[in-house]
Design a protein around this motif. Structure first.
Motif, PDB file in Angstrom:
ATOM      1  N   MET A 110       0.858  -1.182   0.000  1.00 18.47           N
ATOM      2  CA  MET A 110       0.000   0.000   0.000  1.00 18.47           C
ATOM      3  C   MET A 110       0.892   1.229   0.000  1.00 18.47           C
ATOM      4  SD  MET A 110      -2.906   1.130   2.771  1.00 18.47           S
ATOM      5  CE  MET A 110      -3.428   2.845   2.928  1.00 18.47           C
ATOM      6  N   CYS A 111       0.599   2.172  -0.892  1.00 24.09           N
ATOM      7  CA  CYS A 111       1.442   3.357  -1.057  1.00 24.09           C
ATOM      8  C   CYS A 111       0.611   4.634  -1.032  1.00 24.09           C
ATOM      9  CB  CYS A 111       2.172   3.332  -2.400  1.00 24.09           C
ATOM     10  SG  CYS A 111       3.379   2.024  -2.595  1.00 24.09           S
ATOM     11  N   SER A 112       1.243   5.695  -0.548  1.00 26.46           N
ATOM     12  CA  SER A 112       0.742   7.052  -0.749  1.00 26.46           C
ATOM     13  C   SER A 112       1.842   7.789  -1.494  1.00 26.46           C
ATOM     14  CB  SER A 112       0.437   7.724   0.587  1.00 26.46           C
ATOM     15  OG  SER A 112      -0.089   9.017   0.389  1.00 26.46           O
ATOM     16  N   ASP A 113       1.544   8.185  -2.736  1.00 26.16           N
ATOM     17  CA  ASP A 113       2.550   8.758  -3.618  1.00 26.16           C
ATOM     18  C   ASP A 113       2.184  10.210  -3.935  1.00 26.16           C
ATOM     19  OD1 ASP A 113       4.265   9.507  -5.618  1.00 26.16           O
ATOM     20  OD2 ASP A 113       3.874   7.804  -6.935  1.00 26.16           O
ATOM     21  N   PRO A 114       2.817  11.174  -3.252  1.00 25.81           N
ATOM     22  CA  PRO A 114       2.502  12.591  -3.469  1.00 25.81           C
ATOM     23  C   PRO A 114       3.466  13.296  -4.417  1.00 25.81           C
ATOM     24  CG  PRO A 114       3.780  12.382  -1.488  1.00 25.81           C
ATOM     25  CD  PRO A 114       3.751  11.010  -2.135  1.00 25.81           C
ATOM     26  N   THR A 115       4.250  12.540  -5.175  1.00 34.25           N
ATOM     27  CA  THR A 115       5.282  13.164  -5.999  1.00 34.25           C
ATOM     28  C   THR A 115       4.695  14.112  -7.036  1.00 34.25           C
ATOM     29  OG1 THR A 115       5.303  11.175  -7.391  1.00 34.25           O
ATOM     30  CG2 THR A 115       6.966  11.319  -5.666  1.00 34.25           C
ATOM     31  N   LYS A 116       3.432  13.911  -7.410  1.00 38.74           N
ATOM     32  CA  LYS A 116       2.760  14.817  -8.347  1.00 38.74           C
ATOM     33  C   LYS A 116       1.667  15.639  -7.655  1.00 38.74           C
ATOM     34  CE  LYS A 116       3.540  11.811 -12.368  1.00 38.74           C
ATOM     35  NZ  LYS A 116       4.541  12.701 -13.014  1.00 38.74           N
ATOM     36  N   SER A 117       1.761  15.785  -6.344  1.00 41.87           N
ATOM     37  CA  SER A 117       0.677  16.419  -5.583  1.00 41.87           C
ATOM     38  C   SER A 117       0.603  17.926  -5.771  1.00 41.87           C
ATOM     39  CB  SER A 117       0.835  16.108  -4.089  1.00 41.87           C
ATOM     40  OG  SER A 117       2.063  16.638  -3.599  1.00 41.87           O
TER      41      SER A 117
END
Length: 520
Positions: free
Chosen positions: A423-430
């Protein structure tokens, strides 16, 4: 703590600005843990043993119903000497507990002696006293005496709550560096969602020992057995003392957490702090820094291996207009927008069903023990076999800004039958703002997905995304700062960047109204 019909929350606060320093104990009260009213400062430097700061601590309810606070005071300049102090309510009949006093002549009640490092000696826990015992006990976070890098939780005992004696050996220690903000509490072994008062002990009880690692800035915990006779705690999983393999409450931005027992609803509630990921200049401009996560109910998973966490039920009172998707198939490479509500502040619950696990990709052995590195290497934009699939939240209309919360499934490791779920939370494009810290956060999910089914819940609140995978087995909080996806310009999507179909069995999303935040 809960007292005379009110929830009381005390927190580290700088009344003079949105940066570290001038720390006092601020005090807010609530009837429901969601809507809060700020009261006067509870504790501020006023005696020799806290003249340079009132740091963290805990509250305990005495047998006669009187609450007492024990906290760390700094009594010498340059933060180099930490001692423990007591404070009592001036008027215990006041349900709001608006005034606190530090009894003359007794503070500090605990000082660092016997080889204790005075600069690493803080954050006393809620005390406990088991039935038939005459001694109170509490823990203080430290490093093991004698030097080295072993974090430790020391037991102190007292008959009268004023004179305390340290047990020679720590309750537990591990080679992890300083333990801050320790917490120690019982959980029911039967997997029921009910909480236990801090002093409960018995054959149907396990204990949780949690520590905040000063070096890593994450909160870790183990589940194990507490032997009161020898003042020893033993984790069920010996590997749990390895910080790289320890369980975490939250695999994201979540630190210095603390639980309390809520007698009104017979549950244990977890609070956690999330700091900012923008710049200090941004904090000063907006006038505040740091938030508390939505309080969570915590209980032991029926497997006994880990805790489960879920947002307290009261948050659902903020739900307003809702939309629902049912039995919607998301083809490989497809995304579907969830429309009809505003989603800058929303509560989303979704159940996924994967059509086949046969195409799951192999797990790189070099990354098999490091979920965060794995997510960084195999983020939301990297196509997989089964996944990534999940949600794009706080997305702009053109999707140049979006925060991905997703699952990715890997083939079972050699000798194992269960697929590995990440499970991931990926904010690199947030955000298009370049001056932000945007780390990917991730944790493995201890669940059997052989039937293809898994659930996700995300609480979205402007700069916060709190996500709960598989019914609360893995939790991740991220701070994000969109520049486009703000207010009515925030969008919500379901996406599938894998090679097999993923069905949204059911998705319900609610608009959330703003609660009363400290009377503002």
């Amino acid at each position: 703590m809960y007292y005379k019909g009110w929830y009381h929350f005390f927190y580290q606060y700088n009344p003079k600005g949105a940066v570290w320093g001038n720390i006092v104990w601020a005090h807010s009260v609530s009837r429901d843990l969601i809507n809060w009213i700020a009261l006067e400062t509870a504790l501020k430097p006023s005696i020799p043993s806290d003249q340079y700061g009132c740091w963290s601590g805990s509250a305990t309810i005495l047998p006669d119903g009187t609450p007492v606070i024990m906290y760390t005071g700094i009594d010498r300049p340059n933060l180099n000497y930490q001692v423990q102090n007591l404070a009592f309510p001036r008027n215990a009949s006041d349900p709001l507990l608006r005034e606190w006093v530090k009894p003359a002549g007794i503070n500090p009640i605990i000082v660092p002696e016997g080889g204790i490092n005075a600069t690493q000696f803080r954050d006393p826990t809620t005390a406990w006293r088991t039935a038939g015992d005459t001694h109170w006990r509490l823990l203080i976070g430290s490093v093991a005496a004698g030097g080295g890098a072993r974090g430790a939780a020391y037991v102190y005992r007292s008959r009268d709550f004023r004179r305390w004696t340290r047990v020679r050996r720590p309750l537990h220690s591990a080679a992890t560096g300083m333990w801050e903000c320790p917490d120690f509490f019982p959980v029911s072994r039967d997997g029921r969602r009910v909480g236990l008062e801090t002093s409960v002990l018995g054959p149907k009880v396990k204990h949780v020992l949690k520590n905040s690692l000063d070096l890593r800035r994450y909160d870790y915990y183990t589940v194990g057995t507490y032997d009161r006779r020898v003042e020893k705690y033993v984790p069920d999983d010996p590997a749990g003392d390895d910080a790289r393999r320890q369980l975490r409450y939250d695999y994201g931005n979540f630190y210095a957490s603390k639980t309390f027992y809520d007698p009104a609803k017979k549950r244990r509630v977890l609070w956690g702090w999330a700091n900012e990921s923008d710049t200090t200049a941004d904090d000063v401009a907006k006038g505040w820094a740091g938030i508390q996560a939505i309080p969570r109910t915590v209980w032991l998973d029926p497997s006994g291996r880990q805790l489960l966490q879920w947002p307290i039920e009261e948050v659902e009172a903020l739900r307003r207009k809702s939309v629902t998707l049912k039995d919607r198939v998301i083809n490989p490479g497809q995304h579907v927008e969830v429309t009809g509500i505003q989603t800058a502040q929303a509560d989303v619950e979704v159940s996924f069903e994967v059509s086949s696990l046969a195409g799951a990709e192999p797990l790189d052995p070099a990354l098999a023990g490091d979920a965060e590195r794995l997510c960084g290497a195999r983020g939301a934009a990297v196509q997989g076999g089964v996944g990534p699939f999940g949600l794009w939240v706080l997305a702009s209309g053109d999707r140049r800004e979006r925060t991905a919360v997703f699952f990715r499934v890997f083939r079972p490791a050699r000798g194992d039958k269960k697929p590995v779920v990440l499970m991931c939370s990926d904010p690199t494009k947030s955000s298009l703002n370049p001056n932000l810290y945007k780390p990917t956060f991730a944790g493995f999910v201890d669940t059997d997905i052989s039937n293809g089914k898994i659930s996700l819940r995300s609480l979205i609140d402007r700069s916060v995304v709190e996500s709960f995978g598989a019914g609360g087995k893995t939790c991740i909080l991220s701070r994000v700062y969109p520049s486009l996806a703000i207010g009515k310009n925030a969008h919500l999507y379901v996406f599938n960047n894998g090679k097999v179909d993923v069905k949204v069995s059911r998705l319900t999303a609610w608009e959330m109204k703003k609660p009363l935040m400290n009377g503002a």
